[in-house]
Write an enzyme that holds these catalytic residues in place. Sequence first.
Site, PDB file in Angstrom:
ATOM      1  N   ASP A   7       0.885  -1.166   0.000  1.00 24.79           N
ATOM      2  CA  ASP A   7       0.000   0.000   0.000  1.00 24.79           C
ATOM      3  C   ASP A   7       0.925   1.218   0.000  1.00 24.79           C
ATOM      4  OD1 ASP A   7      -2.271   1.654   0.227  1.00 24.79           O
ATOM      5  OD2 ASP A   7      -2.079   1.679   2.402  1.00 24.79           O
ATOM      6  N   GLU A  67      -0.963  -1.412  -4.994  1.00 27.64           N
ATOM      7  CA  GLU A  67      -2.166  -0.617  -5.245  1.00 27.64           C
ATOM      8  C   GLU A  67      -1.886   0.382  -6.359  1.00 27.64           C
ATOM      9  OE1 GLU A  67      -5.267   0.721  -2.226  1.00 27.64           O
ATOM     10  OE2 GLU A  67      -4.071   2.527  -2.565  1.00 27.64           O
ATOM     11  N   ASP A 140      -2.818   1.189   7.050  1.00 26.83           N
ATOM     12  CA  ASP A 140      -1.902   0.908   5.938  1.00 26.83           C
ATOM     13  C   ASP A 140      -1.437  -0.556   5.968  1.00 26.83           C
ATOM     14  OD1 ASP A 140      -1.348   3.955   5.186  1.00 26.83           O
ATOM     15  OD2 ASP A 140      -1.172   3.711   7.359  1.00 26.83           O
TER      16      ASP A 140
END
Length: 173
Positions: A7, A67, A140
Amino acid sequence: MRILGIDPGLTRCGVGVVDAEGRAVRLVSVDVLRSAADEALEQRLHRIATGIEAAIAEHRPETIALERVFAQHNVRSVMGVAQISGLVLRAAAASGIAVELHTPSEVKAAVTGYGQADKRQVGAMVQRILGLDAAPRPADAADALAIAICHAWSARSAAPTAALTPAQRAWQA
């Protein structure tokens, strides 16, 4: 299959590692790489890059799930995410590891069944899927694991239900 989920973020970069066989997913490691907002940009990028490279060296993933950078109104935030994504892509290329990009809504839909799920819902489902005592914190960390789980489930062939953990069978229902 060992998957490193990332992430990307300049202040907090979630790094999650899972082992997956079909829909059965097991936690290997989760961490959040951090850099201080008052630190020079090049030092922040170096700090995160070093952490990503260390995670690759330690866990030797077969693939990296990242991501995808998405457009939002906060250009400063998008720039940080894009910079960290570039570092991940560079580290993966240097290590000969393929990278798969997943959109935030794709990740949310994979782990919660709803592409607009909030961070609390994603964390709760990551906890349930991995059989953890609590949702990974900060968000996160949970997001990095969700990205890895999304990749595992999108890259898999159908697995028999018997291979699933009780939490995963409940999720399927």
